[in-house]
Design an enzyme around this catalytic site. Structure first.
Site: not given
Ligand SMILES: C[S@@+](CC[C@H](N)C(=O)[O-])C[C@H]1O[C@@H](n2cnc3c(N)ncnc32)[C@H](O)[C@@H]1O
Length: 263
Positions: A39, A60, A173
């Site tokens: 992803d 995406k 998100m």
């Molecule tokens: C579809 S969710 C997936 C979350 C993921 N499974 C997790 O456990 O971190 C995606 C969201 O996770 C957050 N996110 C993921 N990685 C991030 C990072 N390195 N820094 C800040 N926000 C992050 C953001 O809010 C992003 O829009």
């Protein structure tokens, strides 16, 4: 053509961004993979461990999905039948807003073996990496992890409930709903409640702002903070101690509380 290897899916959490924040078990799964489907939030440095695998990006980018969820589900099954072991590499933890369980449910209908390797979710790893302790004695007895955007593209109703509690609230998100979130907090809490927003946490492109419910919108505009980011709201943001030496070593950018004036 069907392969002699047993078709298998391992759903693997890649951690929040820093390539060193993946688990040993995840690396071993990548080493044994015949196919890796990964992803957008996955650190591509991690693909170096998948030395024998066909690698496919299914995420995406620039707002466009390379594959729909239905196409990804079908791809997992067809790749596993053709090549054997498919690793589905996902950002953070696969079961935190990661659709990991949906993919497992789908492929099990086709008789695939499945396994899961948990990862460090951004919800936990990113606040910790900048020194924010989500729970803290005398300050926060619990924390909520909420999506800012539900499958109907609306702000989760849980934000209303959470804003009325003393819990720390972590919103994923949520950047497109920041105004709505701020107005809920203005209604239910005080304007000086601390809030931090961290974009690309634990990566070398990390950006962060720390302020209050009343000041954060301006700070976000000034620093041009956008997705992917997590929003952390609660008194623990104010009480955060110094960054640990590990993260100071990795991130020599300005100390997050340099511009803080919350007292
Ligand atoms: C579809 S969710 C997936 C979350 C993921 N499974 C997790 O456990 O971190 C995606 C969201 O996770 C957050 N996110 C993921 N990685 C991030 C990072 N390195 N820094 C800040 N926000 C992050 C953001 O809010 C992003 O829009």
């Amino acid at each position: 053509m069907r392969n002699s290897k047993t078709p298998k899916l391992t759903i693997v959490g890649a951690g929040p961004g820093d390539a060193e924040l993946i688990t040993l078990k995840a690396i071993k799964a990548l080493e044994k993979a015949d196919v890796v489907l990964y992803d957008a939030l996955v650190n591509e440095e991690l693909l170096q461990y998948a030395t024998n695998a066909e690698i496919v990006f299914v995420g995406k980018r620039f707002g466009c999905h390379a594959y729909t969820q239905d196409q990804i589900n079908e791809l997992i099954v067809s790749m596993a039948n053709r090549h054997g072991h498919v690793v589905r590499l996902k950002g953070g933890d696969p079961f935190i807003f990661g659709r990991g369980s949906e993919e497992i449910d789908y492929v099990e209908q086709f008789g695939l073996e499945t396994a899961i390797v948990p990862g460090i979710s951004s919800a936990l790893g990113v606040p910790a990496s900048v020194g924010i302790s989500l729970t803290q004695r005398q300050v926060a007895e619990s924390f909520w992890v909420i999506t800012g955007t539900t499958s109907n593209h609306e702000l989760s109703k849980d934000v209303y409930l959470a804003s009325k509690s003393a819990a720390t609230v972590v919103i994923l998100m949520g950047m497109h709903k920041l105004e709505e979130i701020i107005s809920i907090y203005k209604e239910n809490r005080t304007d000086d409640l601390p809030i931090a927003i961290i974009q690309n946490g634990t990566k070398n492109t990390e950006q962060k702002v720390v302020g209050t419910i009343s000041s954060i919108t301006k700070l976000v505009l000034e620093k041009k903070i956008s997705s992917p980011a997590i929003i952390v709201i609660g008194e623990v943001v104010k009480n955060t101690s110094k960054l640990t030496s590990y993260f100071q070593e990795h991130f020599d950018d300005e100390f997050i509380f340099q511009n803080l004036n919350l007292e």
